[in-house]
Structures are given as structure tokens and as C-alpha cells.
Design a protein around this motif. Structure first.
Motif: not given
Length: 657
Positions: A39-41, A62-63, A81-83, A102-103
Motif C-alpha cells: 500500500m502507499p502508506t 488516500k483511502p 474511497l471517500d473516507s 466507513q468512519c
């Protein structure tokens, strides 16, 4: 690839990169099982589809969600995703139906093409479970209610009202179908989805060793219960005082795999005994056990996702079955640990090198009972402290080389007392077979010299091979040349044993068995040797015939006369005539006759029947008579042979003495 071992359980890390070497590590090889498996992070959750073909991981930033195809060993797709994703679940056998919690209170449904639908729940969610028989999604979070979303009707149903202020985690048992939720007050409430009634409550707070925790995957202890009892069977503490992130059951070995952010422990569910454990380099967020295999996947606080293979738990998955062969080769051919960048030294080594003042500096890293230091610094300091180290190293290498050459020779003390040449031949053939076995990587065959069944062949003198016999010489036409070489070799070995040991620094010459590497005779030489042996055998046979002829001429045969006792031969015919007469008589007459002679007695029994007793005795006179007859026949046969021998000589025209 990094290999570690705890409690004799091998754990292969298939995604280990270059890092500081550990004492427990044995072998490092680079294996990229799935391309770009990262993953990126950070990764938060990881799951495997029910068909085992796809591995899905959620992370930031990003998510996003990434799907990896195990059949192609590469990335299948990636969706942003958005969150952030708190948790997700795969509802279908493949990746075609995925639900994300999601959160920001949103629940997203994804199909093959992407996001299909999204909705919100009244309170912030923390976990959810899917009930397959009723197609209901159960959401728990910062509320006392358990929200139910029916996917068949597409609407929310009546919620389940719990006694807790908040619910942290939930799950559905696949065996009996009970829905269980863990509350913030340290209780577990079980509900029956068919009647939507609470069937039981389990208070776990008082049984915990760390106080009054809430029931969640963030609890510090692992408590194992029997649903029929309110007392825990086993309370397992990880001793790190860190929240538990994941708990899974391994059915084949009856193990429980529990993980916090620092360590993954595998322990027996009946006894609580530790089976094995592993400590990744980075903190753990989630653990996933690949179905029906020994592969373990982890989501960490790092870009790279870890893959572990534990052969004891099960075989490798079908898409990476080569791991079984690879691990078997590593176990059959263990390799020594060689670190190119670091050298492990103890405090005593540092004192000998005069580097004790470096303790606590960045040049030394403390580990276990010693330190790791740069290998270049170690060699440089050692050369300064001991300038004659190279000479010592050179002497040691020369000594090892001499020992290797000595080990290759055939030692005289190993040869037996009987059949020395045969034993030497077997040893030479065994060395050749060992060289072939090493090239072909096969198993060594047992040697005849070490077999107890052939022990007497090399100890009992009666089994000594007669190399001068006709059979041996015809079966081994080239034995003369080969035996000469072996005799020379035996003499050289004896001379080597008598000589004094030479100085170890002097280079040794050609080994004593160098002559054995010479090429054998070709087919033409073999045929000539066979003819030569046959010619020698004919000459020897001719010499033997001449010697027998001379012995026959010198021998004088005298006639021998034997006296035959009167009546001996006629008695035999008389006895046979008597026997013929007895055979013609009836049984009653024979019994009466034998009763008169005293060899038979007939008496009445108590029940009125007759009892017959036979007395067969052989007198001394009869025994002497049989022995005389045997000797008489033997003398007559000998006389006939001598007469036939004289006749044959007279027929060949030889003079009769």
C-alpha cells in the motif's frame, strides 16, 4: 526470505526485506510472491475471498481498496474511497459483492464495476456481520441498538435493543448461527436471529486479569469460554499490555491465533500452551489466515504487507505450491548464516580488540548478550591489533587442506586381515559411487564392509579368495594387472604408516590413490588377456597330466583276495523265502506263529476285547550281521573298480605290471 524457528516450528517470511540480521534467522533469500503486494502508506484490514483466488486489502492514504489476483500473482484492481475504512466483508465467493463500513457513518456496497450503492447508519459504526440465511447486515457502534439492514428487501428492519451503552464488536457463529455482540461494560450478549430475542448474557469483566475492560478486539487479554459456563476455561495474557487486534481459530491443530500490535501468538485451545509466535518488524493492524493452508497474511503500519508460511499449519496454497519444494530443500540442505554487513561480537571480543569504549555509541548495536558492529570496522581493527592474523589464517587453511587429503586416502588400519585386496577394491568402488551420488544428488547406498551379514568374509580365513584357482582366473581375466596395482597400493600404504609425520606447512604431493585414476585397458587388451589366461591354463593342465602319468607308472598294484563266509549269501535267500510264505498265510496264522516265537502277546481286556502287544527287538547278532554285510559289499565294490582300472590300461596298450 527469512526463516525463524521457535519451539522447533519453522516460520518462513516471504516478504522480508533487507534489515538488521537477527540471531534466530538462518537463511535469507529474496522472494516476491505477489507483485506490488503493498500500500502507499498503511494497511488497516486484509481478507481473502471464499474461493481463495483474491486477496483484498484496505488502507490509506488516500483511502483505497486493492484486490490482488493470486492466479496472476499481480494487482487486479484498485479503487479509491471517500473516507477511511473501519472494516469490510466479502459477501460473494469472488470480489463481485463487497460491503465497506466507513468512519463517516456511511456503508458502501461495491460490485464488479465499482461502487453500487451507499447509505448511512444513525450512529458511528464500529463493526458489522452478515447473516446469510436471512440476508441481514448487523451493525454495532456508539449506540445501545444493533441496526439491521435487510439486503433482500433493501430497507432497515427493527433494531435489537441491548442493555449496553455502546457495542464495540460483533460476530455470527457459523455452527449454530447465534449473533453475539461485545459491550463496553465487559459483557457478551447472544441473540437468536430467528426470534430476535436475547438467549444469554456472559459477564467477562470480573474474569479479566487487567481490570474491568470492555469487550472488543481492543481488549488486553484473550478469554476462552464454554457457553455452558460463566467461568473462563483459559485466560491468555500477551504480556505486552497492548490491545488484541485479531483472534482466529485453526481447526486442524486446535490452535488459537491471537495478535496484538506487537506479536502474533499461536497456542493450544485446550491447554493454553504456546505453540509458536512471531514478531513482525512493524506494528500489526490485522491478521488473516489463508483458508486450508499454512499461509498467514498481516496488515501492518508499513507499505509492505507481510506474508508468512508455516508448513506445520498446513500445505502451501495451490497458486504457490512451489513453496513446499523450496522449504523441503532448505530443511534438507541447511546453510550456515553469513552476514555481509554485520558482525556479532561479545564483550570479551570487544575487550580483546580494545573497543570497549565504543559501547553505547552508534557504531555498536546491543543485542542479546553481545553487539552488532560493521564487519569492515571489525576486520580493520583486527588487522591493527593482530598483524600476524593472516599467517595464522594461512596455517589453518593449510592444515584443513591436509586433513581433507588425508581423509580421501584409504587408511591401512581400516583394511581387514582377510581378503585385503577385495576390501580395497570395495573401498575404491564405494568412493566412485559416492562421487556419482553427489553429482546426481541421490542417497548413499550401504557398503558391504559395514554390513554385519558379510562380516565373516573379512574375518574368517576359510573365506579367503583363492586367486590361483581356475574359476577365479577365467571369471576375472584382468585380475593380474589390477591386483598388481592394488598390491603396489597396499605397499605404499604400509610405507606411509611407517614414515614419520611431515611438517604441516609443507605442501603434500600427489595422493597415493592417484594411480587409480588411470584409464583401464580397452577391449582388445581384454581379449588378449583372456587368451593368455586360457593358454596358461592349458599348459598347467598338460603338466598335471604328465605328473599323474609318472605316478601311475611308479605305482605297483597287487591283487587282493577276500574270504567269503559260508552260508552268508544263502541265508538272505532263505529269509526271503520264509517271508514269502508268511505273506501268503492269513492274519490269524501269522499271529499264532509270532506268539510262539515270543514276539507277540495276546490278552483279554476287562471289556471283553483282545489286546495285542508287539515286541520288536534286534539282537546283537543281527546288528553284527548287518555290519559285516555292509563291509563285505564295500570291499567287493572296491575290487570291481580296481579290476576295471586294470582293463582300461590294458586296452590302451600300456604294459601290465
Amino acid at each position: 526470505m527469512q526463516v525463524s524457528s521457535l519451539n522447533e516450528v519453522k516460520i518462513y517470511s516471504l516478504s522480508a526485506g533487507r534489515s538488521l540480521p537477527e540471531v534466530r534467522a538462518h537463511v535469507r533469500r529474496r522472494i516476491e510472491l505477489i507483485q506490488d503486494f503493498e500500500m502507499p502508506t498503511v494497511r488497516t484490514k486484509i481478507k481473502v475471498s471464499r474461493d481463495g483466488q483474491y486477496i483484498l486489502a484496505a488502507g490509506t492514504y488516500k483511502p483505497r481498496i486493492r484486490c490482488f489476483d493470486t492466479y496472476q500473482l499481480s494487482l487486479k484492481f484498485e479503487r479509491c474511497l471517500d473516507s477511511e475504512v473501519i472494516t469490510f466483508d466479502v459477501l460473494s465467493d469472488d470480489y463481485s459483492k463487497i460491503v465497506f463500513l466507513q468512519c463517516d457513518r456511511y456503508v458502501e456496497f461495491h460490485s464488479q464495476h465499482g461502487r453500487y450503492y451507499r447509505t448511512r447508519i444513525p450512529k458511528f459504526g464500529r463493526d458489522f456481520s452478515y447473516h446469510y440465511p436471512s440476508c441481514d447486515l448487523y451493525f454495532v457502534g456508539a449506540s445501545s441498538e444493533v441496526y439491521r439492514l435487510n439486503l433482500e428487501q433493501g430497507r432497515y428492519l427493527n433494531s435489537l435493543q441491548t442493555d449496553a451503552s455502546e457495542n464495540n464488536v460483533c460476530d455470527i457463529n457459523p455452527v449454530h448461527g447465534l449473533f453475539a455482540t461485545g459491550t463496553a461494560e465487559g459483557k457478551v450478549e447472544c441473540w437468536d436471529p430467528r426470534t430476535r430475542n436475547r438467549v444469554g448474557t456472559l459477564d467477562c469483566a470480573l474474569s479479566s486479569v487487567t481490570g474491568l475492560p470492555s469487550i472488543s478486539t481492543g481488549q488486553v487479554d484473550v478469554l476462552l469460554y464454554d457457553l455452558r459456563s460463566s467461568n473462563p476455561l483459559i485466560v491468555k495474557d500477551h504480556h505486552y499490555n497492548l490491545p488484541i487486534k485479531s483472534i482466529q481459530f485453526q481447526g486442524q491443530l486446535d490452535l488459537i491465533i491471537s495478535a496484538d500490535s506487537r506479536i502474533i501468538k499461536m497456542w493450544n485451545k485446550d491447554t493454553g500452551k504456546i505453540f509458536t509466535s512471531l514478531e513482525p518488524e512493524h506494528d500489526i493492524n490485522d491478521v488473516c489466515l489463508y483458508p486450508s493452508s499454512g499461509m498467514l497474511l498481516t496488515a501492518n503500519e508499513a507499505p509492505k504487507m507481510n506474508i508468512y508460511y508455516i508448513p506445520v499449519l498446513g500445505p502451501a496454497p495451490r497458486w504457490c505450491s512451489f513453496l513446499d519444494n523450496l522449504t523441503e530443500e532448505l530443511e534438507e540442505n541447511p546453510e550456515s548464516t553469513v552476514y555481509d554487513d554485520y558482525k556479532f561480537v561479545t564483550r570479551k571480543d570487544l575487550e580483546n580488540l580494545g573497543l570497549s569504549h565504543l559501547i553505547g555509541s552508534p557504531l555498536l548495536r546491543a543485542y542479546m548478550h553481545g553487539f552488532f558492529m560493521d564487519v569492515r570496522l571489525y576486520h580493520k581493527v583486527k588487522m591493527m591489533v593482530n598483524p600476524f592474523a593472516y599467517e595464522e589464517y594461512r596455517k589453518e587453511k593449510i592444515r584443513q587442506k591436509i586433513e581433507e587429503t588425508r581423509a580421501q586416502r584409504v587408511q591401512l588400519k581400516k583394511l581387514p586381515k582377510v581378503n585385503k585386496e577385495l576390501a580395497l577394491k570395495l573401498i575404491e568402488e564405494g568412493e566412485e559411487e559416492q562421487q556419482l551420488v553427489r553429482k546426481k544428488k541421490q542417497k548413499n547406498l550401504p557398503s558391504i564392509l559395514k554390513d554385519d551379514r558379510f562380516k565373516a568374509m573379512f574375518e574368517n580365513p576359510d573365506f579367503q579368495v583363492d586367486e590361483k584357482s581356475e574359476e577365479f582366473r577365467l571369471l576375472n581375466p584382468l585380475v593380474s594387472k589390477i591386483s598388481e596395482k592394488r598390491k603396489k597400493k597396499l605397499k605404499m600404504l604400509e610405507q606411509q604408516e611407517l614414515q614419520e609425520e611431515e611438517d604441516e606447512e609443507e605442501p603434500e604431493g600427489r595422493p597415493s590413490d592417484a594411480e587409480s585414476s588411470e584409464t583401464s585397458d580397452d577391449e582388445k587388451g581384454w581379449v588378449e588377456e583372456v587368451r593368455k589366461q586360457r593358454k596358461l591354463l592349458r599348459q598347467e593342465e598338460k603338466v598335471k597330466r604328465q605328473e599323474r602319468f609318472k605316478e601311475d607308472q611308479q605305482t605297483v598294484l597287487k591283487p587282493q583276495f577276500f574270504e567269503i563266509k559260508a552260508g552268508e549269501e544263502f541265508r538272505i535267500f532263505k529269509d526271503s523265502a520264509v517271508k514269502q510264505k508268511l505273506i501268503k498265510k492269513t492274519l490269524g496264522d501269522r499271529l499264532k506263529l509270532e506268539e510262539k516265537l515270543g514276539t507277540l502277546t495276546v490278552s483279554d481286556t476287562t471289556v471283553g476285547s483282545k489286546q495285542v502287544t508287539f515286541k520288536l527287538k534286534k539282537s546283537e547278532q543281527q546288528k553284527k550281521k548287518q555290519e559285516d554285510e555292509r563291509k563285505h559289499h564295500a570291499e567287493r565294490r572296491k575290487l570291481r573298480r580296481s579290476a576295471g582300472h586294470l582293463k582300461s590300461k590294458r586296452g590302451r596298450g600300456r604294459p601290465f605290471p
